[in-house]
Design a protein around this motif. Sequence first.
Motif, PDB file in Angstrom:
ATOM      1  N   PHE A  64       0.827  -1.221   0.000  1.00  0.00           N
ATOM      2  CA  PHE A  64       0.000   0.000   0.000  1.00  0.00           C
ATOM      3  C   PHE A  64       0.859   1.269   0.000  1.00  0.00           C
ATOM      4  O   PHE A  64       0.368   2.346   0.324  1.00  0.00           O
ATOM      5  CB  PHE A  64      -0.921   0.007   1.226  1.00  0.00           C
ATOM      6  N   GLU A  65       2.124   1.148  -0.381  1.00  0.00           N
ATOM      7  CA  GLU A  65       3.036   2.281  -0.222  1.00  0.00           C
ATOM      8  C   GLU A  65       2.635   3.492  -1.070  1.00  0.00           C
ATOM      9  O   GLU A  65       2.856   4.640  -0.659  1.00  0.00           O
ATOM     10  CB  GLU A  65       4.472   1.870  -0.529  1.00  0.00           C
ATOM     11  N   ASN A  66       2.049   3.282  -2.227  1.00  0.00           N
ATOM     12  CA  ASN A  66       1.643   4.420  -3.056  1.00  0.00           C
ATOM     13  C   ASN A  66       0.492   5.197  -2.418  1.00  0.00           C
ATOM     14  O   ASN A  66       0.469   6.434  -2.404  1.00  0.00           O
ATOM     15  CB  ASN A  66       1.247   3.946  -4.460  1.00  0.00           C
TER      16      ASN A  66
ATOM     17  N   SER B  74       1.953   6.991   0.638  1.00  0.00           N
ATOM     18  CA  SER B  74       2.769   8.153   0.277  1.00  0.00           C
ATOM     19  C   SER B  74       1.870   9.357   0.009  1.00  0.00           C
ATOM     20  O   SER B  74       2.247  10.511   0.290  1.00  0.00           O
ATOM     21  CB  SER B  74       3.637   7.846  -0.947  1.00  0.00           C
ATOM     22  N   LYS B  75       0.680   9.107  -0.528  1.00  0.00           N
ATOM     23  CA  LYS B  75      -0.248  10.205  -0.807  1.00  0.00           C
ATOM     24  C   LYS B  75      -0.842  10.789   0.476  1.00  0.00           C
ATOM     25  O   LYS B  75      -1.082  12.000   0.563  1.00  0.00           O
ATOM     26  CB  LYS B  75      -1.363   9.733  -1.749  1.00  0.00           C
ATOM     27  N   THR B  76      -1.130   9.943   1.471  1.00  0.00           N
ATOM     28  CA  THR B  76      -1.642  10.502   2.736  1.00  0.00           C
ATOM     29  C   THR B  76      -0.566  11.328   3.416  1.00  0.00           C
ATOM     30  O   THR B  76      -0.852  12.400   3.959  1.00  0.00           O
ATOM     31  CB  THR B  76      -2.148   9.403   3.687  1.00  0.00           C
TER      32      THR B  76
ATOM     33  N   PRO C  69       7.558  16.251  -5.801  1.00  0.00           N
ATOM     34  CA  PRO C  69       6.484  15.386  -5.284  1.00  0.00           C
ATOM     35  C   PRO C  69       7.034  14.309  -4.355  1.00  0.00           C
ATOM     36  O   PRO C  69       8.149  13.816  -4.548  1.00  0.00           O
ATOM     37  CB  PRO C  69       5.885  14.771  -6.557  1.00  0.00           C
ATOM     38  N   LEU C  70       6.241  13.955  -3.359  1.00  0.00           N
ATOM     39  CA  LEU C  70       6.650  12.928  -2.389  1.00  0.00           C
ATOM     40  C   LEU C  70       6.063  11.582  -2.809  1.00  0.00           C
ATOM     41  O   LEU C  70       5.085  11.094  -2.241  1.00  0.00           O
ATOM     42  CB  LEU C  70       6.201  13.327  -0.980  1.00  0.00           C
ATOM     43  N   THR C  71       6.666  10.989  -3.815  1.00  0.00           N
ATOM     44  CA  THR C  71       6.237   9.667  -4.268  1.00  0.00           C
ATOM     45  C   THR C  71       6.739   8.608  -3.305  1.00  0.00           C
ATOM     46  O   THR C  71       7.634   8.859  -2.490  1.00  0.00           O
ATOM     47  CB  THR C  71       6.804   9.371  -5.660  1.00  0.00           C
TER      48      THR C  71
ATOM     49  N   SER D  47      13.338   0.496   4.303  1.00  0.00           N
ATOM     50  CA  SER D  47      13.148   1.795   3.654  1.00  0.00           C
ATOM     51  C   SER D  47      11.680   2.217   3.660  1.00  0.00           C
ATOM     52  O   SER D  47      11.354   3.373   3.406  1.00  0.00           O
ATOM     53  CB  SER D  47      13.675   1.761   2.217  1.00  0.00           C
ATOM     54  N   ARG D  48      10.790   1.281   4.000  1.00  0.00           N
ATOM     55  CA  ARG D  48       9.354   1.585   4.049  1.00  0.00           C
ATOM     56  C   ARG D  48       8.848   1.816   5.480  1.00  0.00           C
ATOM     57  O   ARG D  48       7.650   1.953   5.697  1.00  0.00           O
ATOM     58  CB  ARG D  48       8.566   0.450   3.394  1.00  0.00           C
TER      59      ARG D  48
END
Length: 597
Positions: free
Chosen positions: A225-227, A230-232, A475-477, A504-505
């Motif tokens: 669910f990293e994408n 990253s958006k939140t 952008p914070l991808t 890294s996650r």
Amino acid sequence: MAELMKREEQQLENTWDLTTIFESDDAWEKALKDVEARIGEEEKFKSGIKTKEELVEALELEREIDVDFGKVYVYAHLKHDQDTSNDLYSGMESRARTLAVKISSAWSFFLPALMEIDADTLTEWADDESLKEFKLDIEKINKRRPHVLSDKEEKLLAEAGEVLSTPTSTYMMFNNADLTFDKAKDKEGKEYSVTQGTFVDLLKSNDRVLRKSAYESLYSSYQGFENTMSKTLEGVVNSHIFSSKVRGYKSSREQALANNHIPEAVYDQLVETVNNNLHLLHRYTELRKELLGLDELKMYDIYTPLVNEDFKMSYEEAQEWMLNALEPLGDEYVSIVKEGLDNRWVDVYENKGKRSGAYSSGTYGTNPYILMNWQDNVDNLFTLAHEFGHSVHSYYSRKNQPANISGYSIFVAEVASTFNEALLADYMYNKLDDKKKQLYLLNEQLEGFRGTVFRQTMFAEFEHKIHSLKESGEPLTAGKLNEVYGELNKKYYGDAVSYDEFISREWARIPHFYMNYYVYQYATGYSAAATLSKQVLEGGSQVAERYINEFLKKGSSNYPIEILKNAGVDMTTSEPIEKAMKFFEEKLDQFEKLIKE
């Protein structure tokens, strides 16, 4: 495993005595209605504050209502937390929260009304004896003046508050309620549930197969669910940047630190000084690798204890250890702790429905109260000493300051509690004649420092980097967040660790990144406490008196930086962080020497 007792089965002496706030639930009910009935008294000031006398009257009224409401809220929330399954007390807490919103709404006009008064006039009024207790409040209001918008704009921002908080609420709901993890397995194939609450405990296991399994279970779910996550996170960073821009700050960090009147140099010095001392953390990870006998030290090996010691401790024994350890603070301080132990400030043991964890609570005009869920081990002793640090700090502040400045800033909140832990660790180490228990204490101190100073500073560095990236238009991808976090993790933990893609996650599971430049205060507070406790242990009663008089009794009667400076720690310099690093090095030296004897 024994079944948990019900609340009514608790022995009275092991529960907190809330009758010192209200004699009964009926008395609470009357108090709630009395406070609610006072909503409307503020109406007389809505047309504006035109004289000094009107300002005094308004400020005193607001403070009086706040004190009365504080007791109503604290009683309800403590009753709720002692048994969350009790519908009566859940309802009482809910009603208290609703009343808080009503009071806040009723007084929302007040700050804009004060802004209508000329700054020089407000400053002149503040010098009058009648406003002596509010002088710092008024000074802070004037400092906010350049960043306060028009009534219409302020109302618009307030209305947008719920929208701007959506990324945070979305993350919290997803992270705490919706995200699930596969079960972990130990070397025997036994399965264990992986949750936010059990994860670190699983990483402390001596079974490396279980540690690896739990680690991969957790981070593989975040990876999926990293994408989205990253958006939140980008959303909450955007909200911080938006707020700072419309209010005229140079950056989101400037606004966040201005709320506690902290110079940005404090943040930068923390990161710089910790970076200059990362060789100490690298030395610790090298030692960990050696003592665990590993060819490769992985991030899932970082939490497991280096000393296996079942350090049992009853509540009765814990009280004696704590009281003896706190003697350097003098008879008065110890007598306050005894008062708390003897007069039921502490809710000691777990029962069905009781809130988990531990905390110190209370409000102006009440005793401090401590919630525990006591287990017979030395970790709970340190928790008890920690919470009494908060409680005695609150006790002194409320006794020596008027209600409006009797609380203390979050920047200094963890100092008194961590200070007590430092005194306790020093006392126990010197009194114990059991080498294994001494090693256990040293290992706990090293781990506490790693988690609170090194790790939280790494978090602070990450938080500032991602805000700066976004402020510069990048952008914070998920890929960028993984890159930034992964590089920081390697820098902090060093070459002894063999890295993988999962760590890294880790940014995705840290809720503090949604709290707007909050985490650095853990590291600064710990460093201040380490410095102050060392001063008291080496300096004797005069230094202890300075700590009590210039820090514990001061509440928020001055800016937090100034209160610490008067107590003996100047956080505008790198010296306290340097001294904290020296403290870590000394404990590491002790540990290495003792474990190799």
